[in-house]
Scaffold this motif. Structure first.
Motif, short mmCIF file in Angstrom:
data_model
loop_
_atom_site.label_atom_id
_atom_site.label_comp_id
_atom_site.label_asym_id
_atom_site.label_seq_id
_atom_site.Cartn_x
_atom_site.Cartn_y
_atom_site.Cartn_z
N SER A 168 9.25 -55.67 33.96
CA SER A 168 8.65 -56.91 34.07
C SER A 168 7.42 -57.22 34.81
CB SER A 168 9.66 -57.68 34.67
OG SER A 168 9.63 -58.81 34.35
N VAL A 169 7.37 -58.11 35.36
CA VAL A 169 6.56 -59.23 35.66
C VAL A 169 5.49 -59.05 36.72
CG1 VAL A 169 6.93 -61.64 35.77
CG2 VAL A 169 8.85 -60.10 35.83
N ASP A 170 5.80 -58.27 37.73
CA ASP A 170 4.96 -58.40 38.90
C ASP A 170 3.63 -57.69 38.77
OD1 ASP A 170 6.75 -59.93 40.19
OD2 ASP A 170 7.93 -58.20 40.77
N GLY A 171 2.69 -58.25 39.50
CA GLY A 171 1.33 -57.77 39.38
C GLY A 171 1.18 -56.31 39.64
N ILE A 223 -0.56 -63.17 33.37
CA ILE A 223 -1.28 -64.38 33.01
C ILE A 223 -2.50 -64.47 33.92
CG2 ILE A 223 -1.16 -66.90 33.00
CD1 ILE A 223 1.82 -66.65 32.43
N PRO A 224 -3.69 -64.57 33.33
CA PRO A 224 -4.89 -64.64 34.17
C PRO A 224 -4.81 -65.82 35.13
CG PRO A 224 -5.45 -64.39 31.86
CD PRO A 224 -3.98 -64.62 31.90
N GLU A 225 -5.27 -65.56 36.34
CA GLU A 225 -5.17 -66.63 37.34
C GLU A 225 -6.34 -67.59 37.24
OE1 GLU A 225 -4.59 -65.31 41.32
OE2 GLU A 225 -2.79 -64.18 40.74
N HIS A 226 -6.05 -68.86 37.43
CA HIS A 226 -7.11 -69.89 37.47
C HIS A 226 -6.90 -70.69 38.74
CE1 HIS A 226 -8.25 -69.39 33.23
NE2 HIS A 226 -6.98 -69.13 33.05
N ASP A 227 -7.98 -71.16 39.29
CA ASP A 227 -7.81 -72.04 40.44
C ASP A 227 -7.15 -73.32 39.97
OD1 ASP A 227 -8.99 -70.29 42.11
OD2 ASP A 227 -11.01 -71.12 41.87
N LEU A 252 3.99 -68.87 24.64
CA LEU A 252 3.11 -69.51 25.63
C LEU A 252 2.42 -68.43 26.47
CD1 LEU A 252 5.24 -72.58 26.78
CD2 LEU A 252 3.19 -72.61 25.36
N ILE A 253 3.18 -67.40 26.84
CA ILE A 253 2.57 -66.33 27.63
C ILE A 253 1.48 -65.65 26.81
CG2 ILE A 253 2.99 -64.04 28.64
CD1 ILE A 253 5.56 -65.08 29.75
N ASP A 254 1.78 -65.37 25.55
CA ASP A 254 0.76 -64.76 24.69
C ASP A 254 -0.53 -65.59 24.71
OD1 ASP A 254 2.43 -62.74 23.97
OD2 ASP A 254 3.03 -63.61 22.06
N LEU A 255 -0.34 -66.89 24.55
CA LEU A 255 -1.53 -67.75 24.46
C LEU A 255 -2.28 -67.86 25.79
CD1 LEU A 255 0.05 -70.48 22.19
CD2 LEU A 255 -1.95 -69.11 21.60
N GLU A 302 14.25 -65.71 32.08
CA GLU A 302 13.90 -65.99 33.48
C GLU A 302 12.54 -65.42 33.89
OE1 GLU A 302 15.91 -63.99 36.51
OE2 GLU A 302 14.53 -64.90 37.93
N PRO A 303 12.27 -64.13 33.65
CA PRO A 303 10.97 -63.61 34.10
C PRO A 303 9.81 -64.34 33.44
CG PRO A 303 12.40 -61.82 33.33
CD PRO A 303 13.06 -63.11 32.96
N GLN A 304 9.97 -64.65 32.16
CA GLN A 304 8.88 -65.31 31.45
C GLN A 304 8.65 -66.72 31.98
OE1 GLN A 304 9.51 -65.02 27.22
NE2 GLN A 304 9.76 -62.81 27.30
N VAL A 305 9.76 -67.42 32.19
CA VAL A 305 9.64 -68.79 32.67
C VAL A 305 8.99 -68.80 34.05
CG1 VAL A 305 10.97 -70.80 33.45
CG2 VAL A 305 11.58 -69.66 31.33
N MET A 306 9.44 -67.89 34.90
CA MET A 306 8.89 -67.85 36.26
C MET A 306 7.38 -67.57 36.22
SD MET A 306 11.10 -68.67 38.32
CE MET A 306 12.83 -68.84 38.62
N LYS A 307 7.02 -66.66 35.33
CA LYS A 307 5.60 -66.32 35.20
C LYS A 307 4.80 -67.56 34.81
CE LYS A 307 4.75 -61.85 33.28
NZ LYS A 307 4.38 -61.09 32.08
N ILE A 308 5.31 -68.28 33.83
CA ILE A 308 4.59 -69.47 33.37
C ILE A 308 4.52 -70.51 34.48
CG2 ILE A 308 4.67 -71.42 31.77
CD1 ILE A 308 5.90 -69.45 29.72
N MET A 309 5.65 -70.70 35.16
CA MET A 309 5.67 -71.75 36.18
C MET A 309 4.68 -71.45 37.31
SD MET A 309 7.67 -73.94 34.88
CE MET A 309 7.74 -75.18 36.14
#
Ligand SMILES: Nc1ncnc2c1ncn2[C@@H]1O[C@H](COP(=O)(O)OP(=O)(O)OP(=O)(O)O)[C@@H](O)[C@H]1O
Length: 947
Positions: A216-219, A300-304, A493-496, A527-534
């Motif tokens: 998963s998920v982590d950077g 997911i690319p970070e944005h301010d 949503l993650i894809d987009l 869970e991992p996907q939702v957390m990522k989006i949130m």
């Protein structure tokens, strides 16, 4: 027609004050008038409205209109429109499907069935990693793309470019980045073939795959992946050639043209193509695993985050509500079994106009002909509109959708200035919606999106509905035009969010986020996907979650993304709506089909237009059953995750529009779908967890209408019987003898220790996740020789979370709460012990003295919902024993002991778990007493003085 229905003493809306005054929920039971209603001018209106038959224009609105706003539709080709809009009414009438019966239906059914018959382990398909082009809307035709050797092609074209002098520095860089991206993509595909995963974007596709590890998920994992890519190139080639051999087909790669794309748009397209692979993800489980693997690795690319302050609180309590007495509000809540936790400030409203909504929004509600808000709407709307984060739990079909939509549009409309920035034509500007709704299934996303239609039209707002199984290019195209609200499933949503380095869509301006069917969103796969989006949302956003079921174990997860939420529960967590007449048949597998024919025959003879959903466990089972039904003269279509999304959407539309009356579905159709006149649900295969049962049968008996459900249970399914019996007991519904017998068998097995019990959906999801985490921890320990590493992992965070929860319920916390309340700890000592032997006795028990608690606390601990929750979570039995002795009195010799709870369970740990839960409830109860005393200007709660 909208009569409440109270069977077996179960609570329902008709018991409540809302019900009595709410023509929708209970027009016929309003015998007694409370004073405060008589004073309410709105209420007098309601009384008048009771005479009116309820009209719901909602569906006709939706289906007479196109799902997307006209501007969007006009830009689509007819084929594209077909995918988004249900057939027009005219089409329905002339539909050959409607006119015919079996023959035409058979062909329709066969068509859809054949789509899903993709062999599960067909490497020929798996190795075709060429994304479909944006123009191709037909998922059924595999694209024929010539086999190319990626490296050679790249080299060849690069040499040509170099020779002709067209390669300059920037384009070289782009070339490199494209090449490495393709290489990564290539590598991911191959690696993912070897991986087993457990997350998905859709309910039932999880059934068809094995779940082993979270990649998963982590950077920090990204770097590892890159290294792995660099180091293992040779491995890839050998795996590829092995696969190629095994499938007698060479691996096809991304065409060289796209690899060498030089302008910005082409770069976007490449990424689109990458994610496009997921469009037909549900057709083939192996392919699906690939997609999810890729998705989980995606960052997911970070944005301010947007830091412009925004208004969250719009609610102004009306004078009428302000003037209600506390006791009136309490009794209102008591009768509805409403439990509220958290920093709750607002009182419920009784009418729409008490919400203080702008008249334009109220107009939409009026158009819907919903005379009064339902209880969940009455309670949650003021809280949400005050800006609070919230968890809302209420029975199926009780109107939760509108409870989160109204504040959502209130929020969008209030930010007029910033909203205009979401409408843009600059294709380089990313789409920054203001509001987000996430759902676990695509069908639910589509349904909610349609429900937003009147709001979009009236206010000229833009929305986008983004879910897997549809060409992503179209969705990207829509997003490029900007939108105010995005509704979607987490995977897509993650894809987009990742497309073009985050330049297509970003969530840094999301102010209001909804997780519908929240418990499902936190289940294993999501869970991992939702957390990522949130994490990508602006931190000061408002977040609300709704569901009919919300296992307490999910709360720890939910609280990670909510800020001091208020939790509002109407009834209980796992209750089946009282308006559903639940029936059960114990029968062998080979008897099921005949029984089904009998049930359908009886149903159709009394309700010719009534619609039916039949739930089966497997995709194959659904297809077969639908075909069998068609051959017996019951036109039906199957619906499951193995079908093309176009077919899935069309099937739901057919059912909603009455073109077809029967569908056979997996649990993909169990959540949230709201289908008018769906009056019968058949669980052909009994669901294997309680939450699923609640949602499946909840497709009927909605919005106060009556419905019927049949559940077929085989003699081997004693655990299912046990779960269902628990549910029926919780809901005060009669338990059929045969079902009780079967459930008893399971209980006996439990007592003997022959079987292990893991209750419900959280068992399926969270406990598995927990087990995996535990295993990881152990592995780490072994690897690091007892030291589980210095870095703080997600697991650690979870551990910390868990321990915080544990601390909350510890004796220390109880003692503190007790000290504050002025009660002595000795007053409710817990006595643990082994029960006496005997057939009725349990192995372990505990006694919890409740006699000396304030009445309100006692009620809080012993009410049906609380007891039900503890019983459900621990499988212990709980009985109130002894006799109540008023303050200062004690039992004389030979008299019954003071009032106490007897908690009996199979294991010591279960009993202790139950006691811990009761202690938590007790603390809450004491806090309530204290709050209420403070509100009345009291001293904070002397013993026995607060009631
Ligand atoms: N105040 C109201 N009065 C009458 N009908 C209503 C009201 N609010 C919503 N409804 C209708 O009730 C039905 C069920 O609503 P909704 O789909 O929101 O239920 P839900 O609680 O979300 O159910 P589920 O848990 O199955 O998702 C819908 O047809 C909706 O139009």
């Amino acid at each position: 027609m909208y009569r409440g229905n109270n069977r077996g003493g179960g609570r329902n809306y008709s018991d409540s004050n809302y019900g009595r005054k709410n023509p929708y929920w209970n027009p016929n039971h309003g015998q007694r008038e409370d004073n405060y209603y008589n004073n309410d001018p709105y209420h007098q209106n309601n009384t008048y409205q009771q005479q009116q038959p309820m009209r719901s224009t909602r569906y006709s609105n939706h289906y007479n209109s196109h799902h997307y706003d006209d501007r969007l539709n006009s830009q689509r080709s007819p084929t594209q429109n077909h995918q988004y809009s249900s057939p027009s009414p005219a089409t329905h009438i002339t539909s050959p499907y409607r006119q015919t019966d079996t023959s035409v239906s058979t062909s329709l059914s066969n068509t859809t069935t054949s789509n899903s018959s993709t062999p599960v382990h067909n490497f020929q398909e798996v190795t075709n990693i060429v994304p479909s082009s944006s123009s191709s809307l037909n998922h059924n035709e595999p694209k024929k793309i010539p086999t190319v050797d990626l490296k050679k092609e790249r080299l060849k074209v690069w040499k040509m470019k170099k020779d002709s002098g067209t390669v300059n520095k920037p384009s070289m860089m782009k070339f490199k980045s494209n090449a490495s991206r393709s290489k990564k993509l290539h590598h991911k595909k191959v690696l993912s073939l070897k991986s087993n995963l457990f997350s998905e974007d859709d309910e039932d596709s999880t059934q068809s795959k094995s779940a082993k590890t979270d990649t998963s998920v982590d950077g920090d994992k990204k770097d590892d992946t890159n290294k792995e890519i660099e180091n293992n190139d040779a491995d890839i080639d050998s795996v590829v050639s092995l696969l190629a051999k095994s499938t007698r087909n060479s691996v096809q790669t991304v065409p060289s043209e796209s690899v060498l794309a030089e302008d910005e748009d082409d770069l976007i397209m490449e990424e689109e193509q990458e994610v496009n692979d997921s469009d037909d993800e549900t057709k083939d489980p192996v392919k699906l695993l690939q997609t999810i693997n890729e998705r989980n690795k995606k960052l997911i690319p970070e944005h301010d985050p947007n830091t412009t302050p925004f208004v969250k609180s719009f609610y102004q309590e009306s004078e009428f509500i302000k003037n209600l007495k506390d006791s009136e509000v309490s009794s209102l809540r008591l009768r509805d079994g409403i439990v509220i936790r958290g920093r709750h400030k607002t009182r419920p409203v009784l009418t729409w106009s008490q919400l203080g909504l702008p008249s334009s929004l109220l107009g939409i509600v009026e158009d819907m002909s919903f005379d009064t808000p339902t209880p969940i709407q009455c309670e949650t709307l003021p809280s949400i509109m005050s800006g609070l984060d919230l968890i809302g739990i209420a029975k199926t079909g009780s109107g939760k959708t509108l409870a989160f939509l109204l504040p959502l549009f209130r929020q969008i409309l209030s930010n007029e200035l910033s909203r205009s920035s979401t409408h843009h034509n600059n294709k380089n500007q990313s789409c920054e919606p203001v509001a987000l709704i996430m759902t676990p299934t695509r069908e639910l996303a589509v349904q909610i999106f349609k429900e937003c239609d009147p709001f979009f039209k009236k206010f000229g707002l833009r929305g986008a509905c983004c879910y897997g199984g549809q060409p992503i290019n179209q969705q990207i195209g829509e997003l490029k035009k900007g939108c105010d609200l995005i509704v979607g499933t987490p995977g897509r949503l993650i894809d987009l969010l990742c497309v073009n380095g985050g330049r297509c869509l970003n969530f840094s301006n999301i102010r209001y986020a909804v997780l519908d069917e929240a418990d499902r969103m936190f289940d294993l796969g999501f869970e991992p996907q939702v957390m990522k989006i949130m994490k990508s949302l602006r931190p000061d956003r408002q977040t609300v979650m709704f569901s009919a079921t919300f296992p307490p174990k999910m709360e720890a997860l939910a609280k990670k993304i909510l800020h001091n939420p208020v939790e509002i529960m109407i009834g209980a967590r796992n209750l089946v709506n009282d308006s559903i007449k639940q029936k059960f048949e114990i029968l062998n597998d080979d008897e099921k089909f005949n029984k089904l024919l009998q049930v359908l025959g009886e149903f159709k003879s009394k309700d010719t237009k009534g619609k039916v959903i039949i739930f089966a466990d497997t995709q194959d089972g659904c297809d077969k059953l639908a075909t069998q039904l068609v051959s017996r003269g019951y036109p039906s279509i199957s619906l499951h995750g193995g079908k093309d999304q176009v077919d899935r959407d069309a099937t739901i539309s057919y059912l909603k529009d009455g073109i077809i009356d029967i569908i056979v579905a997996t649990s993909v159709a169990s959540r949230g779908l709201d289908i008018k006149d769906l009056n019968l649900v058949v669980n052909y295969d009994s669901p294997n967890h309680m939450e699923d049962y609640v949602h499946r049968v909840g497709r009927t008996g909605r919005a106060g209408k009556e419905g019927e459900s049949y559940t077929f249970v085989t003699p081997a399914q004693d655990k299912a019987a046990h779960d269902i019996v628990k549910l029926l007991e919780l809901s005060n519904q009669p338990v059929p003898d045969k079902l009780a017998e079967l459930a008893n068998k399971f209980r006996q097995k439990l007592q003997k220790g022959d079987v292990k019990y893991s209750s419900g959906f959280s068992g399926k999801g969270l406990e598995k996740l927990q087990a995996i985490r535990e295993e990881h921890r152990k592995l780490e320990k072994e690897l690091f020789d007892g030291d589980s590493g210095s870095g703080s992992t997600d697991d650690d965070a979870q551990k910390q979370d868990d321990s915080t929860t544990d601390n909350d319920t510890s004796d220390k916390a109880t003692a503190a709460a007790v000290a504050n309340s002025g009660i002595s700890m000795d007053d409710f000592k817990v006595i643990y012990g082994m029960a006496n032997s005997g057939p009725e006795s349990s192995s372990y028990h505990a006694k919890l003295n409740i006699n000396d608690l304030p009445q309100m606390t006692r009620w809080h601990v012993t009410n049906r919902e609380s007891m039900g929750k503890v019983i459900e979570m621990t499988s212990c039995s709980v009985t109130t024993k002894g006799r109540f002795y008023p303050a200062g009195k004690s039992p004389a010799e030979g008299e019954d002991p003071k009032l106490y709870l007897l908690i009996e369970g199979e294991t010591d740990s279960k009993v202790r778990e139950a006691v811990e839960m009761f202690k938590e409830l007790l603390i809450e109860g004491l806090k309530q007493v204290k709050d209420s005393a403070n509100a009345k200007g009291g001293n904070g709660g002397g013993k026995y003085t607060i009631y």
